[in-house]
Scaffold this active site. Sequence first.
Site, PDB file in Angstrom:
ATOM      1  N   PRO A 139       1.335  -1.397  -0.180  1.00 33.74           N
ATOM      2  CA  PRO A 139       0.265  -0.039   0.172  1.00 33.74           C
ATOM      3  C   PRO A 139       0.751   1.263   0.081  1.00 33.74           C
ATOM      4  O   PRO A 139       1.820   1.160  -0.025  1.00 33.74           O
ATOM      5  CB  PRO A 139      -1.034  -0.084   1.066  1.00 33.74           C
ATOM      6  CG  PRO A 139       0.118  -0.533   2.067  1.00 33.74           C
ATOM      7  CD  PRO A 139       0.490  -1.324   1.004  1.00 33.74           C
ATOM      8  N   CYS A 197       5.876   2.548   9.258  1.00 28.85           N
ATOM      9  CA  CYS A 197       5.338   3.809   8.268  1.00 28.85           C
ATOM     10  C   CYS A 197       5.829   5.241   8.678  1.00 28.85           C
ATOM     11  O   CYS A 197       5.747   5.142  10.815  1.00 28.85           O
ATOM     12  CB  CYS A 197       3.416   4.540   8.478  1.00 28.85           C
ATOM     13  SG  CYS A 197       3.669   5.658   7.531  1.00 28.85           S
ATOM     14  N   HIS A 239      10.870  -3.970   5.545  1.00 31.00           N
ATOM     15  CA  HIS A 239      11.752  -2.474   4.699  1.00 31.00           C
ATOM     16  C   HIS A 239      12.767  -2.583   4.977  1.00 31.00           C
ATOM     17  O   HIS A 239      13.092  -2.708   6.389  1.00 31.00           O
ATOM     18  CB  HIS A 239      10.572  -1.863   4.443  1.00 31.00           C
ATOM     19  CG  HIS A 239      10.708  -0.661   3.929  1.00 31.00           C
ATOM     20  ND1 HIS A 239       9.760   0.171   3.479  1.00 31.00           N
ATOM     21  CD2 HIS A 239      11.904  -0.111   2.979  1.00 31.00           C
ATOM     22  CE1 HIS A 239      10.532   1.232   2.584  1.00 31.00           C
ATOM     23  NE2 HIS A 239      12.021   0.288   2.358  1.00 31.00           N
ATOM     24  N   ASN A 282      11.574  -6.683   1.043  1.00 34.14           N
ATOM     25  CA  ASN A 282      10.206  -5.574   0.322  1.00 34.14           C
ATOM     26  C   ASN A 282      11.361  -3.854   0.697  1.00 34.14           C
ATOM     27  O   ASN A 282      12.526  -3.444   2.114  1.00 34.14           O
ATOM     28  CB  ASN A 282       9.030  -4.292   1.486  1.00 34.14           C
ATOM     29  CG  ASN A 282       8.583  -2.762   1.190  1.00 34.14           C
ATOM     30  OD1 ASN A 282       8.154  -2.015   1.838  1.00 34.14           O
ATOM     31  ND2 ASN A 282       8.463  -2.970  -0.973  1.00 34.14           N
ATOM     32  N   GLY A 296       6.170  -2.300  -3.910  1.00 31.85           N
ATOM     33  CA  GLY A 296       5.811  -0.911  -3.498  1.00 31.85           C
ATOM     34  C   GLY A 296       5.678   0.207  -4.833  1.00 31.85           C
ATOM     35  O   GLY A 296       4.969  -0.027  -5.787  1.00 31.85           O
ATOM     36  N   ARG A 297       6.653   1.281  -4.967  1.00 29.89           N
ATOM     37  CA  ARG A 297       6.456   2.332  -5.927  1.00 29.89           C
ATOM     38  C   ARG A 297       6.569   1.947  -7.201  1.00 29.89           C
ATOM     39  O   ARG A 297       6.007   2.606  -8.179  1.00 29.89           O
ATOM     40  CB  ARG A 297       7.647   2.872  -5.610  1.00 29.89           C
ATOM     41  CG  ARG A 297       7.275   4.279  -4.677  1.00 29.89           C
ATOM     42  CD  ARG A 297       8.316   5.496  -4.524  1.00 29.89           C
ATOM     43  NE  ARG A 297       9.603   4.919  -3.704  1.00 29.89           N
ATOM     44  CZ  ARG A 297      10.585   5.255  -3.516  1.00 29.89           C
ATOM     45  NH1 ARG A 297      11.089   5.993  -3.857  1.00 29.89           N
ATOM     46  NH2 ARG A 297      11.405   4.453  -2.461  1.00 29.89           N
TER      47      ARG A 297
END
Length: 331
Positions: free
Chosen positions: A12, A95, A166, A206, A228-229
Site C-alpha cells: 500500500p 510507516c 522494509h 520490501n 511498492g512504488r
Amino acid sequence: MNSQDYRFSVAPMMDWTDRHCRVFHRHLTRRALLYTEMLTTGAIIHGDRERLLRFDAVEHPVALQLGGSDPRDLALAARIGEDFGYDEINLNVGCPSDRVKDGRFGACLMAEPELVASCVDAMKRAVAVPVTVKCRIGIDDQDPEVALDVLARAVVAAGADALIVHARKAWLNGLSPKENRDIPPLDYDRVYRLKRAMPDVPVIINGGILGIDEARAHLDHVDGVMLGRAAYQEPWRLLAVDPEIFGEVVPHATMQDALEAMMPYIEEQLARGARLHAITRHFVGAFHAVPGARAFRRHLAEQGVKPGAGIGVLRDAIARIGGGVPAEAAA
C-alpha cells in the site's frame, strides 16, 4: 494454519493507492497479494466503515493494514476487518510519517517490541485469518542487528504469521517521510539473515525493488517479495507476475486487454457517483516504451478531470496507443 502464498505482494502507498487501484492491479495479476493503505483503529471503530472498508470481490486475496497501538482497539478493528471479508490483517510498524509518530503507531513502535507483541496477541485471539507485521530493520539510533531480531522474535512468539520487512531504517528524527523512502541505505542482507535465523517463519522483503527480475533474485533468500512504488508507478510490470513468479497464465496478454476488462467496473463506479479521474489516475504509468504512451497520459490528464467525464475519455486515450505491452515484455 496459515496457507497464504506470500511469494509476491503489492504494498500500500499512503495517499496513492486505494480500492480502485487494487481492482486495476488485480486485472494485471490474479496471484499477487494486495494490501490496503493503512487505516487507523480509530477511523475503523468510529468512522464510516462501509466507505473505509468496502472492497470489490475481485480484489481477493486482499489484506487490511491497520495502524494503532492499543491491543483492544486493534483486536476490535481486526475483527471488523475479518467480518468485511479481508483475507489477512496486517499491523504496520514501519510507516515513518509525522501523523503516525504523533499517534503512537507506525515505525515508532519498533522501540516498543513488547507492546507490539501484545497487539499481535490480541489480534490473533480476535480473528481466524492470518495476522502479519510490516516493519523496518530499525529506527533512528537502533542497531538493526538487535532491533529487528528483538521485534521479530517478540511478534512471532505472540503468533504473527509472517513478517514483511522494509530493508531500510526509518529516521523519525531528521528525515521527512519522503526522504525515509530513499535516503536510509537498503540492507537486504539484514533481511536475509533474519530469514536464516527464523527458517520456519515466512519473511517477505520490501524496499527499492524495481522489477520482476530483482524479485526473483530475492526469492532465493526469502519467502516473498513486496513491490511498492515500482508497482504503482509502472503497473505494466505486474503483467509478468503470474507467469514469472507463479508459472501461471497472465490474466490479460496486454495492458489494453486489462483496461478493457476494467470498463464494467468503471461504468459501475461512475454510476455510483465516482469521478473518472479518481480511477484513471492510477493508469498514468500503464504503458511503457510504446508509441502513444505520452498521448495516452496527456489525454487522461486533460480530459479525465473534467466534470462529467465518462468512459469514452478512457477509450479515446487507449486509442492513442499503437501496439500492446505483451506480458513477456513486462519482465
